[in-house]
Design a protein around this motif. Sequence first.
Motif, short mmCIF file in Angstrom:
data_model
loop_
_atom_site.label_atom_id
_atom_site.label_comp_id
_atom_site.label_asym_id
_atom_site.label_seq_id
_atom_site.Cartn_x
_atom_site.Cartn_y
_atom_site.Cartn_z
N VAL A 178 33.35 42.10 47.94
CA VAL A 178 32.81 40.75 48.10
C VAL A 178 33.64 40.03 49.15
N PRO A 179 33.07 39.00 49.80
CA PRO A 179 33.85 38.27 50.79
C PRO A 179 35.04 37.55 50.17
N GLY A 180 36.19 37.68 50.78
CA GLY A 180 37.40 36.96 50.35
C GLY A 180 37.91 36.09 51.47
N ARG A 181 38.99 35.41 51.23
CA ARG A 181 39.54 34.48 52.22
C ARG A 181 40.03 35.21 53.46
N GLU A 182 40.44 36.48 53.29
CA GLU A 182 40.98 37.24 54.42
C GLU A 182 40.12 38.45 54.76
N GLY A 183 38.85 38.43 54.33
CA GLY A 183 37.95 39.55 54.59
C GLY A 183 37.45 40.15 53.30
N TYR A 184 36.67 41.23 53.41
CA TYR A 184 36.12 41.87 52.22
C TYR A 184 37.23 42.43 51.34
N ILE A 185 37.06 42.26 50.02
CA ILE A 185 38.03 42.76 49.04
C ILE A 185 37.28 43.41 47.89
N PRO A 186 37.89 44.43 47.23
CA PRO A 186 37.25 45.05 46.07
C PRO A 186 37.08 44.05 44.93
N ASP A 187 35.99 44.21 44.15
CA ASP A 187 35.71 43.29 43.04
C ASP A 187 35.16 44.09 41.87
N SER A 188 35.84 44.01 40.74
CA SER A 188 35.41 44.75 39.55
C SER A 188 34.55 43.92 38.61
N SER A 189 34.67 42.61 38.68
CA SER A 189 34.02 41.75 37.68
C SER A 189 32.51 41.72 37.81
N SER A 190 32.00 41.88 39.04
CA SER A 190 30.56 41.71 39.23
C SER A 190 29.82 43.01 39.52
N PHE A 191 30.54 44.11 39.71
CA PHE A 191 29.87 45.31 40.20
C PHE A 191 28.87 45.88 39.20
#
Length: 338
Positions: free
Chosen positions: A19-32
Amino acid sequence: MNAKKRILILYTGGTIGMVPGREGYIPDSSSFRQVLRSIPDLHHPDMAEWELEQFSPLLDSSDITVREWNKIGRVIARDYDRYDGFVVLHGTDTMAYSASALSFMLENLSKPVVFTGAQIPLCQLRSDGRDNLINAMAIAASGKVHEVCLYFHGVLLRGNRATKYSSDQFAAFDSPNAPHLADVGIQIGYHESALRAPCQGPLRLTEFEEIPIGVLKVFPGIQFDLFASIMTERLRGVVLETFGAGNIPSYGHALLPIIEKAYRSGTIITVCSQCPQGTVSLGAYAVSKPLRDVGAVNGRDMTTEAAVTKLYYLFSRHLTKEEIKEQMSRDLRGELTL
């Protein structure tokens, strides 16, 4: 497709679930998990049954190490009898390394392990992840494939033959020295002659040890003496990326004493080519014959990814130096052409 087939999806991280983060795309476990539930095709009557296992922490594939390879291997070995196939969601940067590693780790494999991912996250418009995932699931449930492979943008590749060659195209992978296992259009067209037969016997997992292995790429003007300090007895294996068919610059034969010293110390030197397509032929040119003379292994048409992970595998089996050299020259999982 047989709807009764059961597939385990292993989500290790990578662009597909970022998902988009403040410094670029980052892994995300909560929504996958919710993202997967929102894809209608995953709930189609013809879709195989599936379950999701998320790794923690999720990683950008640039951070993948031997530990993560072992973790993927342990999950597959643990659940091997419960599922008909496995889909590994992984970042593209090191996907070819991981697919190669798993091909060696999993001996006697008779079920599909399909690596895939995306260039654009599933949460974004125009994501390629949906089609990659759906087709990887179809392949994993087809009963046609019995090895570790990599599916991306319409092509199915042998995992240990694949290499990433584009960072910004949907067609991010190819296998220059081996035919596609399948090409996917309206139909999934399997190339039967390219597919490996299912192995016999129980699955055997060889976990990798953290062996000191290096890759040295030859280039014009290289100052070999700068690398002498790392070519010690601590360095167990080296993949030497040479010009063309295995050629190195002579430069007063500056490299050969370094390689000879490393060889005497027990280091296994494997010669691969910087050319994406073609094979190493030590001795075909005068500038490659010295490598053969000092005991380097002819890597033939192996990718660097395959050569590196094969060294990890063979060292982790605690073979002798001569046994490792002999095995590096043999085709174990379809990784080289003899």
